[in-house]
Design an enzyme around this catalytic site. Structure first.
Site, mmCIF file in Angstrom:
data_model
loop_
_atom_site.group_PDB
_atom_site.id
_atom_site.type_symbol
_atom_site.label_atom_id
_atom_site.label_comp_id
_atom_site.label_asym_id
_atom_site.label_seq_id
_atom_site.Cartn_x
_atom_site.Cartn_y
_atom_site.Cartn_z
ATOM 1 N N HIS A 157 -53.245 8.887 -42.849
ATOM 2 C CA HIS A 157 -54.625 9.229 -43.202
ATOM 3 C C HIS A 157 -55.279 10.058 -42.100
ATOM 4 O O HIS A 157 -55.821 9.508 -41.138
ATOM 5 C CB HIS A 157 -55.423 7.933 -43.442
ATOM 6 C CG HIS A 157 -56.798 8.164 -43.991
ATOM 7 N ND1 HIS A 157 -57.449 7.208 -44.739
ATOM 8 C CD2 HIS A 157 -57.648 9.219 -43.907
ATOM 9 C CE1 HIS A 157 -58.641 7.672 -45.093
ATOM 10 N NE2 HIS A 157 -58.790 8.887 -44.589
ATOM 11 N N ASP B 296 -60.498 10.725 -51.270
ATOM 12 C CA ASP B 296 -61.067 10.238 -50.004
ATOM 13 C C ASP B 296 -62.313 11.022 -49.595
ATOM 14 O O ASP B 296 -62.359 12.242 -49.677
ATOM 15 C CB ASP B 296 -60.031 10.290 -48.872
ATOM 16 C CG ASP B 296 -60.597 9.665 -47.604
ATOM 17 O OD1 ASP B 296 -61.305 8.655 -47.715
ATOM 18 O OD2 ASP B 296 -60.367 10.209 -46.516
ATOM 19 N N HIS C 140 -60.344 5.390 -51.349
ATOM 20 C CA HIS C 140 -61.498 5.174 -50.479
ATOM 21 C C HIS C 140 -62.460 4.370 -51.343
ATOM 22 O O HIS C 140 -62.863 4.838 -52.408
ATOM 23 C CB HIS C 140 -62.065 6.549 -50.101
ATOM 24 C CG HIS C 140 -63.473 6.578 -49.594
ATOM 25 N ND1 HIS C 140 -63.797 7.095 -48.358
ATOM 26 C CD2 HIS C 140 -64.654 6.218 -50.162
ATOM 27 C CE1 HIS C 140 -65.122 7.032 -48.185
ATOM 28 N NE2 HIS C 140 -65.659 6.499 -49.260
ATOM 29 N N GLY D 55 -67.655 9.981 -39.238
ATOM 30 C CA GLY D 55 -66.266 10.201 -38.841
ATOM 31 C C GLY D 55 -66.089 10.200 -37.346
ATOM 32 O O GLY D 55 -66.993 10.575 -36.591
ATOM 33 N N ASP E 273 -57.572 7.657 -39.736
ATOM 34 C CA ASP E 273 -58.683 8.329 -40.424
ATOM 35 C C ASP E 273 -59.341 9.337 -39.461
ATOM 36 O O ASP E 273 -60.567 9.440 -39.386
ATOM 37 C CB ASP E 273 -59.708 7.325 -40.967
ATOM 38 C CG ASP E 273 -60.675 7.973 -41.961
ATOM 39 O OD1 ASP E 273 -60.474 9.144 -42.321
ATOM 40 O OD2 ASP E 273 -61.638 7.298 -42.364
ATOM 41 N N HIS F 183 -57.638 13.911 -41.381
ATOM 42 C CA HIS F 183 -58.375 15.059 -41.920
ATOM 43 C C HIS F 183 -58.099 16.254 -41.020
ATOM 44 O O HIS F 183 -58.497 16.248 -39.860
ATOM 45 C CB HIS F 183 -59.877 14.748 -41.973
ATOM 46 C CG HIS F 183 -60.192 13.619 -42.909
ATOM 47 N ND1 HIS F 183 -60.485 13.825 -44.239
ATOM 48 C CD2 HIS F 183 -60.214 12.274 -42.728
ATOM 49 C CE1 HIS F 183 -60.694 12.646 -44.836
ATOM 50 N NE2 HIS F 183 -60.528 11.692 -43.933
ATOM 51 N N HIS G 130 -58.599 2.541 -45.238
ATOM 52 C CA HIS G 130 -59.554 2.056 -44.222
ATOM 53 C C HIS G 130 -60.363 0.819 -44.607
ATOM 54 O O HIS G 130 -61.591 0.876 -44.731
ATOM 55 C CB HIS G 130 -60.490 3.175 -43.761
ATOM 56 C CG HIS G 130 -61.127 4.025 -44.842
ATOM 57 N ND1 HIS G 130 -61.784 3.504 -45.923
ATOM 58 C CD2 HIS G 130 -61.212 5.366 -44.970
ATOM 59 C CE1 HIS G 130 -62.246 4.498 -46.669
ATOM 60 N NE2 HIS G 130 -61.906 5.627 -46.109
HETATM 61 ZN ZN LIG Z 1 -62.590 7.539 -46.631
HETATM 62 ZN ZN LIG Z 2 -60.688 9.671 -44.518
#
Ligand SMILES: [Zn+2]
Ligand SMILES: [Zn+2]
Length: 449
Positions: free
Chosen positions: A77, A169, A196, A341, A322, A79, A249
């Site tokens: 996971h 997500d 998510h 984030g 994440d 980004h 998560h």
């Molecule tokens: Zn998420």
């Molecule tokens: Zn995420």
């Protein structure tokens, strides 16, 4: 077209003799000192310390019985912000950060700009990964077009083009009927549906965990039921459809309970937890540092305890970072306006080693198992330290102390919730798909002294 589920730039395989390292691989049942030879992209030899001789042209690294050799970590996971938000991260910078954290494989999320919801975009991303990614990258495509929750993507075509599975997500699939339809398609085309979980009618307007501290700070709260009721709902839908889902998560005790109940019924569910949810709580939000703002929000102390217990028992199958980079100016705004984030790839192992292993909460072998298990959940082979296996290894110094971020970050963004914390345990070298993809500057001094 590029082939294989994971893609990366080709690099020359390492020819290295790792002399007298403490090898720890829970899957292979190894926890002892060994010499390990890497060559031709594989683990070419494994023997008692002092039994393998360095050949001509082979680099020698000496672990002196002290440095550890682990199977490389896998992060299901992350980004990588490409396409569309390359000022935060891109394929190159994100996978270099992964390599620096000891990861030899990552799965990128589709909430990019545009959203990864079509086969042509998936093809171009996979081609770019084959040119630019430092470590192998796989992609999840969106469940619904534009993450709008209204129309399913062409799931069969996306699977054919190499999507490892699907997720919206950044958002939950709010409609139970839409999720059910997605799971019915998934049964035909395969892949994992990752979720998510957030009931937006409960989370709307919130920027931190709902509780005493949100009240004190006057910030809108997000109740844990926003997550846990959706985990319970979607586990039931997956059970009804005999579908395979992965909960992303997890952040609270009630969600861990819901996953445990689903597993007890034999439903095909798995789950992940982040280092920040395992180590931090709503108390860390008190200073209103926007690096502590993420989704799901950091919850209460009893939630953190439940997440740790869930990870230990196997209710939670793996750790996922994440990793969610944001530019400095985007985070340097009042708490309520800041995007959610935190970055996480470069600190995951050190933070968990310091916070859970050194404190006696979690066994190192179990942490290694949970930091490598994400691959198997997406039907990918886990890294193994055995002769003939592809070389995917992480070399760590468990005694090395460092301060997170003190010499900068490899990621393009620096919104780490752990910035400034002192950690013990440092990744010195990462081998992914047979090649050295990261080498800590201090390694020469440490290993060859
Ligand atoms: Zn998420
Ligand atoms: Zn995420």
């Amino acid at each position: 077209m590029a082939a294989g589920p994971l893609l990366h730039e080709r690099r020359a395989p390492a020819d290295v003799l790792l002399r007298d390292f403490h090898v720890l691989d829970p899957r292979c049942g190894i926890d002892a000192r060994h010499d390990v030879r890497l060559g031709g992209g594989r683990i070419a030899g494994l023997g008692a310390p002092g039994t393998l001789e360095a050949g001509a042209g082979e680099e020698l690294l000496d672990g002196r019985g002290r440095l550890m050799l682990l199977p490389a970590f896998f992060d299901p996971h992350v980004h990588l912000r490409t396409p569309g938000q390359e000022h935060k991260e891109d394929l190159q910078s994100g996978t270099r950060a992964a390599a620096a954290g000891g990861f030899a494989g990552v799965i990128a999320m589709p909430n990019t700009d545009p959203v990864l919801d079509s086969a042509p975009l998936l093809r171009s991303l996979r081609d770019a990964a084959a040119r630019e990614a430092r470590v192998p990258v796989g992609f999840l495509a969106a469940i619904t077009r534009g993450l709008q929750g209204e129309q399913l993507t062409e799931m069969a075509e996306l699977t054919e083009q190499g999507a490892l599975g699907f997720t919206d997500d950044g958002r939950a699939v709010q409609s139970a009927g839409m999720l059910r339809k997605a799971l019915q398609y998934q049964r035909l085309c395969g892949g994992v549906v990752a979720l998510h979980e957030e009931d937006s009618t409960l989370s709307r307007g919130g920027s931190m965990h709902e509780g005493a501290i949100s009240a004190e700070l006057g910030l809108g709260g997000i109740p844990t039921i926003s997550e846990s009721t959706m985990v319970a709902r979607d586990a039931a839908i997956a059970g009804y459809e005999d579908a395979r889902v992965h909960f992303q998560h997890l952040s609270c005790a009630a969600s861990v309970d819901a996953v445990a109940a689903a597993k007890a019924r034999g439903w095909r569910v798995s789950s992940e937890v982040t280092p920040h949810h395992l180590l931090l709580t709503e108390e860390d939000v008190r200073g209103m540092d926007t690096r502590m703002k993420m989704f799901p929000p950091l919850a209460g102390a009893s939630d953190r305890e439940a997440l740790i217990a869930g990870l230990r028992s196997g209710t939670i199958d793996c750790v996922a970072s994440d990793h969610a980079p944001h530019a400095r100016d985007e985070k340097e705004v009042p708490f309520e306006q800041a995007p959610m984030g935190t970055t996480g790839l470069e600190t995951a192992f050190a933070a968990l080693h310091t916070g859970l292993v050194l404190t006696g909460v979690l066994d190192l072998g179990l942490l290694v198992e949970r930091m490598t298990a994400g691959a198997g959940l997406f039907e990918l082979p886990a890294s193994l330290i055995a002769t003939g296996e592809p070389a995917n290894l992480t070399l760590v110094d468990l005694d090395a102390e460092w301060v997170a971020g003190e010499s900068g970050w490899v990621s393009r963004s620096e919104n780490s919730c752990f910035a400034g914390r002192r950690f013990q345990g440092r990744v010195l070298l990462t081998v992914a798909a047979g090649a050295i993809v990261f080498r800590e500057r201090a390694l020469a001094a440490v290993a060859l002294r």
